[in-house]
Design an enzyme around this catalytic site. Structure first.
Site, mmCIF file in Angstrom:
data_model
loop_
_atom_site.group_PDB
_atom_site.id
_atom_site.type_symbol
_atom_site.label_atom_id
_atom_site.label_comp_id
_atom_site.label_asym_id
_atom_site.label_seq_id
_atom_site.Cartn_x
_atom_site.Cartn_y
_atom_site.Cartn_z
ATOM 1 N N HIS C 102 1.022 -1.179 -0.086
ATOM 2 C CA HIS C 102 -0.028 0.061 -0.069
ATOM 3 C C HIS C 102 0.740 1.278 -0.044
ATOM 4 C CE1 HIS C 102 -2.321 -3.144 2.401
ATOM 5 N NE2 HIS C 102 -3.392 -2.400 1.857
ATOM 6 N N GLU C 232 -10.811 -6.749 -4.136
ATOM 7 C CA GLU C 232 -10.438 -7.937 -3.117
ATOM 8 C C GLU C 232 -11.786 -8.124 -2.301
ATOM 9 O OE1 GLU C 232 -6.677 -7.669 -1.093
ATOM 10 O OE2 GLU C 232 -7.743 -8.687 0.688
ATOM 11 N N GLU C 268 -9.135 -13.611 -1.067
ATOM 12 C CA GLU C 268 -8.319 -14.116 0.008
ATOM 13 C C GLU C 268 -9.074 -15.374 0.763
ATOM 14 O OE1 GLU C 268 -6.885 -11.078 2.583
ATOM 15 O OE2 GLU C 268 -7.254 -12.361 4.415
ATOM 16 N N HIS C 271 -11.219 -14.320 3.869
ATOM 17 C CA HIS C 271 -12.228 -13.296 3.665
ATOM 18 C C HIS C 271 -13.133 -14.332 3.007
ATOM 19 C CE1 HIS C 271 -9.797 -9.461 2.857
ATOM 20 N NE2 HIS C 271 -9.467 -9.971 4.169
ATOM 21 N N ASP C 296 -4.722 -14.125 -2.225
ATOM 22 C CA ASP C 296 -4.105 -13.629 -0.807
ATOM 23 C C ASP C 296 -3.955 -15.129 -0.026
ATOM 24 O OD1 ASP C 296 -4.275 -10.961 -1.482
ATOM 25 O OD2 ASP C 296 -5.454 -10.540 0.294
ATOM 26 N N ASP C 307 -10.889 -11.640 10.853
ATOM 27 C CA ASP C 307 -9.704 -11.909 9.921
ATOM 28 C C ASP C 307 -7.929 -12.290 10.595
ATOM 29 O OD1 ASP C 307 -8.849 -11.978 7.318
ATOM 30 O OD2 ASP C 307 -8.684 -9.826 7.142
ATOM 31 N N ASP C 309 -5.745 -13.782 9.196
ATOM 32 C CA ASP C 309 -4.440 -13.640 8.426
ATOM 33 C C ASP C 309 -3.260 -14.495 8.731
ATOM 34 O OD1 ASP C 309 -5.731 -11.843 6.611
ATOM 35 O OD2 ASP C 309 -4.879 -10.101 7.522
ATOM 36 N N ASP C 339 -0.743 -12.594 2.198
ATOM 37 C CA ASP C 339 -1.678 -11.594 3.263
ATOM 38 C C ASP C 339 -1.932 -11.985 4.503
ATOM 39 O OD1 ASP C 339 -2.912 -9.318 4.151
ATOM 40 O OD2 ASP C 339 -4.563 -9.257 2.436
#
Lengths: 436, 436, 436, 436
Positions: C102, C232, C268, C271, C296, C307, C309, C339
């Site tokens: 980002h 996404e 992802e 997600h 992801d 989440d 991750d 991710d």
């Protein structure tokens, strides 16, 4: 019905991981020794009569789909006996030595308790014969949820007469389990719970449940039955809330009512996940509290909020399950019963075999993986090291309950800001998954 | 910072249901008597210092959004004292008599335990002064989760030095709670749990936790503190699994370690729903086990799987909560603390008032509804009647634990097929909702 | 900071499944050919700069735990550049060729757009240099969720000035992604959603979002950027409800607003499961709609509703992911970006390597399993056979949209009660799991 | 069966909120005008024949509990007609003008399509007569899930002959719905989905489903039927994954296959929550996409992961539902059908009335609350103001799709850091709840 039930299928053999034959074991080799015991002695597999021989494929939106050739469409005594013979042929061919049942699965309901008991006696006599020396009863139980009389519960029904009826039914089920040499007796309280608290006196219902269990314990002792009494936790379904929600809830209940030494738990993986826990969590909770009695070897679907009772095929999950069992020194006199049902859409007779084979192979593979983990030793070492600061004089003081707050404060001030080591979760996961 | 913190806002008054003024109560009328007690005595509202004065609006994906005018961007002692004065002005204007806090919310962490304790003493002295006779401390607690030293837990940390540090911190927090006349002391074990069982010795951690609680009980008694010790169950977050999962799990733990008489529970509605239960279920479970000590009055979002800590605005839910409280004969020495935070996007100072007002009004409306239900009486009558078959000779025998299986079987055979009445769930729901 | 960032760690090598070295690959062998492509070309791994180099270990209840030695505690430009160099050393040692970021991860926010852009330009120039010919940018994106200005969303903010601000930020992010040769550009609408419908004009917000995407497409074309635009999906968190809920919801949006050809999806796994689907479902939904753009590569925890991750370590899951990728003929110009974040409690520098290694090995093992499945062929054959009744004249008529209800009714009457074959789910599961 | 079916029950009358009579309306006053329309015209209540007259109380663990006096234990044509007369007496007494049904609910399955059609014709002729001018058919549908032939789906079955069979059945159901003046025709794809992706060709199944819908549209037009075609989204159950997961997923499907103008949606609250959304979200998603066609007025249980189909009694929820309906300008030609079933344990005939009455009263109370909200106006004003920055020249440019990124960047630089107002969520909740 004469002759074989599964004429096209012979004894299922171990052919090793490279076999492509669906009707063979790739990982389960009954007599092979792993970690000092035969695989069959670690695993003590049991066919669950209700799913395998009474499952119809009906679901809340659909009619039965299974039309096994030996079924004649009735629930007669003759049919019950024929079905029982199919069960023992199935076990024989599959190489499974244990079975388990609910009273009403194996024999038809009668119009009165007396008639139901007579039906049961007749079928049980045949079961005794078919068991011979080769087959064993892992556990028996009473079906206290299907009949409409149990719609408000059995031991927790709002109706006194239902409570009494349930007592009569459990009394008989204990007797026949004893007669068949059942190594355990299970209580699954499918309807012992509530649909809404608005119409429920929860305290009174729980008190009744405790009284019921006390009476069961007394009766078991009276008839000289030495099998283990097991409670099977489940959070909900069919009720909104079942009283035996999970292992901890059941332990709280047993403690409160002074029943803690009399029962162990029958942990089901699908029930575990419905209660918001991993299966491994429930097994470990039972194990460290001395309550691990038996395992309903199945799995749910991680996206589904009801009990799908699928055969477990996930290797990682099976390895975790076996980790608890090995740490427990085995599961006997309990075992692994396949509280797992063929999918509704699996309608071939051979599917019954395929499902059990993949379920057994998966557990066997889990056991083999645990052996690798234990030989390797690095996972255990990682855990041991994490807590090693307690393997000290002060640690021992704490663990003996002799470190008061003043002592600890003094130490904390003396030591200053603690050093805190990495938890190494990814390393632990790497070690675990490399053993699969 | 001199003068008022909330200059545009005067005392919040009761203006009745037809008022359109957001800065007024529509249902909460502190001195009005309901069911024999003043509303304020049923409700014993408390401002939660952490959410209301330390909440920044940060979330896992976003930076702070709250920039209250009295904040200077530091965590200094001077700022701590100024913030405390804001808190008491807020309580005064809102008409709330109780507050509650974590040690590190109200005073800054020092470099050493000694320095932290000195900071705390300085702020607590001011708090004592600001409390005067008008304001009371509902409970104090120690913050054992924010600092990185607690990343593996406090009493269940794998590091001995952290265990000792936590002991020192709780020792001090008990002392200042006692000094401020706190009516309760709370344990929320935010990091007492695990992230993965692969790296965790759950049994050892639970044993440590029990030793820690034993030492806390001993120290409380030693210093002559008579407040109630409360454990606040939560199933998970920040950990994957917290040991105080729900009311039943906590009860099991207290029973196992012989601590059952020493603690009560602080039930939070959002924690209840995260554990798979309704809030009413958790309150009733606590109540019928004599463990209902305090309520974190908040709510989650039914579609969200983490702790949103919203102000409760649902009237039906509030009525169920108050039903438990009224059945418990009130909640004192506990109360209702607003473990509820402004939404991240609510950034006006007046939003702090609006949120508390709607939260208080909702509970007050729940209380009024319970009064209606009790006056009407038909819901209680429905429940009483459901179980009336146990209000008989045999029922009494069962409830006294004197009905063995043989007696019950005889009765069941004699009575034949039980009659089973409708549970009248829809009628119960009709009665309940008509009272809202 | 001079010299190496990871002095103790050399290039991670492939050592095969029997290696016990945590700092080696057991399954990922970059140059090895599987199914006609090098493993690195199937997998196109990418380090996610934000988790790996900006992750602090903070969570909603806890302060940062990561204190990497190269960090100086500031968010200065100098620190940004040093961190970037650490990133490229990490990639080099790990053997990963792609990265993604980002805008605000790699360069500090300025007081104005102009200042932020200048900061970004300075860092991006260094990135270009460090990329050289060896490293590539998988994708760039703009961080439109952390700053409080975005608390109500960016393209769906209720504030016009925020919409414009976001446009300026995305414009710049597209430019730098183009400059760095980024193969894709991603939109994750973390705050494009709502907290409550009570204060939201959902239609107006969705219209704004469509206008924003249209303008992005136009600008991309204007500057001659040919990378793929990716959306996404995520169902919620930080908002109660995000507009790009899942693959199907995003497809509906793209269809409605005539944007369907301009975007693909970045799926992802975590997600996916938060939205109530399996990861495989989301990948297949994207794939059969021609929308599978990037993955992801992470996982959630099946018992956790937010989440997490985590690095994916589940072999079965990885095999399903790779099945979609192989069926898609590969994922390029997309790839697999991690991710995934180190657990908060993993605080050693080597944990960064261990986590990526186990994540890469797991995907590599999935790819190897897919190769086994494809070679074996029996799973595909099972599926082909299931639908073979449509490989007929009438089947072709139906699939061409030429079979009307009258024709079909005539056939149905002619054919009588259909024969319905077993779905062979357990057999399919057996075949699948035997390939693991 | 001669004479009345509900002899003890007379016409249900409106008696106002203070009535304690369970067999009266407290909030629903059919002819009273609210917001410019009669209550009955806003609400267009419909009895769902399947739950009310074919619901047996069976569940996955229990046998039927409902033994209505008019049932003779058969599924004969005579019984079908008698049951239909019970339905119309029930509607008459309840004051409900609409009904809805599946083909196989009202008439028995025959051995062939021809025989089933003949059965249906006979019952439908009676239905036409009983409808007279007073009663109307809200919708008809075909039951494509109960019979084992549909175990793999109907339009998405892997078996061609089942696809054809389903076409024949829908053809007939469209015809009889047309004949009875049905205002809508519904598709609920209970088994249009999958149990595992391992044995499923999802793309081929979805293509088949689209072809099926195209053929239905063509046939509808051919026979001159002008009713609305409705699709009823549901995420899962009985399948693991249903293709019409939610409103957005169904919209994506309709768009992709060019069917978007031909269908609307039938939104069910319990399906909404099972898919991870609030009911209000699904209604608003349908509404702003011009797809809101009909409402299955029920509710689930927030702690339960399957379809409980309870009568909605929550006032807040009902108010949100009615907010969508009022914003939609009403729901006609759709209506509210009670896809809600008596609890299994509610076994009195009067429970059928009580359940419908509380369901109707709840919706009516929701409508009254919406009228209060609209009169008050402050909630709408709060929302209007939130977005007012877009009611400007630049806002209009954006909304017209004419603001490119360069223009917006220029403005953003000019304006500097945006001011962002509070979202006032708690205020919005206060306004909403004060209207209840």
């Amino acid at each position: 019905w004469e002759g074989e039930f599964f004429p096209g299928i012979s004894h299922i053999k171990y052919e090793g991981p490279s076999s492509k034959n669906p009707l063979s074991f790739k990982w389960y080799n009954a007599e092979e020794e792993i970690l000092g015991k035969k695989m069959k002695d670690w695993l003590r597999f049991s066919v669950a009569f209700w799913h395998t021989f009474r499952g119809t494929g009906a679901d809340p939106f659909g009619a039965p789909t299974k039309l096994w050739p030996w079924e004649d469409g009735t629930n007669s005594l003759a049919m019950a006996k024929r079905r029982l013979r199919a069960n023992f042929e199935f076990m024989e061919k599959l190489g499974v030595e244990f079975w388990c049942f609910h009273d009403r699965d194996i024999a038809p309901d009668g119009k009165t308790i007396e008639e139901s008991n007579a039906n049961l006696d007749e079928v049980v006599a045949l079961a005794k014969e078919l068991q011979g020396k080769k087959f064993h009863l892992l556990w028996g139980t009473a079906q206290l949820f299907l009949h409409p009389r149990y719609m408000h519960g059995a031991a927790t029904s709002s109706e006194l007469a239902v409570y009494a009826y349930a007592a009569a039914q459990v009394k008989k089920a204990l007797e026949v389990t004893h007669y068949l040499g059942g190594e355990n007796y299970v209580f699954w309280g499918g309807r012992e719970g509530y649909q809404t608290l608005l119409n429920t006196d929860m305290k009174r219902e729980l008190d009744h449940l405790a009284r019921f269990f006390e009476a069961a314990v007394a009766y078991k002792k009276k008839i000289g039955y030495n099998g283990t009494l097991l409670i099977e936790p489940k959070p909900q379904e069919p009720t909104k809330h079942q009283y035996d929600w999970d292992a901890a809830t059941t332990a709280a209940f047993l403690h409160k009512y002074g029943l803690i030494g009399e029962f162990k738990l029958n942990i089901e993986c699908n029930h575990a996940t419905l209660s918001g826990h991993s299966c491994h969590h429930e097994l470990e909770t039972a194990r460290i509290n001395g309550l691990l009695g038996n395992i309903d070897a199945n799995t749910g679907d991680p996206q589904i909020g009801w009990d799908t009772d699928q055969f477990l095929t996930d290797i990682g999950e099976a390895t975790l399950v076996m980790l608890s069992v090995v740490r427990n020194g085995g599961i006997a006199p309990g075992g692994f019963n396949f509280d797992a049902k063929l999918r509704r859409e699996s309608t071939d007779v051979e599917d019954l075999f395929i499902a059990h084979i993949v379920g057994m192979d998966t557990m066997a593979r889990g056991l083999r993986n645990v052996a690798k983990l234990i030989e390797d030793g690095s996972l255990e070492e990682l855990v041991r090291k994490r807590y090693s600061s307690f393997d000290t004089e002060i640690g021992a003081l704490i663990e003996a309950g002799k470190a008061d707050f003043e002592t600890l404060e003094k130490k904390a001030m003396e030591w200053g800001e603690p050093k805190v080591a990495s938890a190494k979760q990814e390393l632990a996961e790497m070690i675990f998954h490399n053993a699969l």
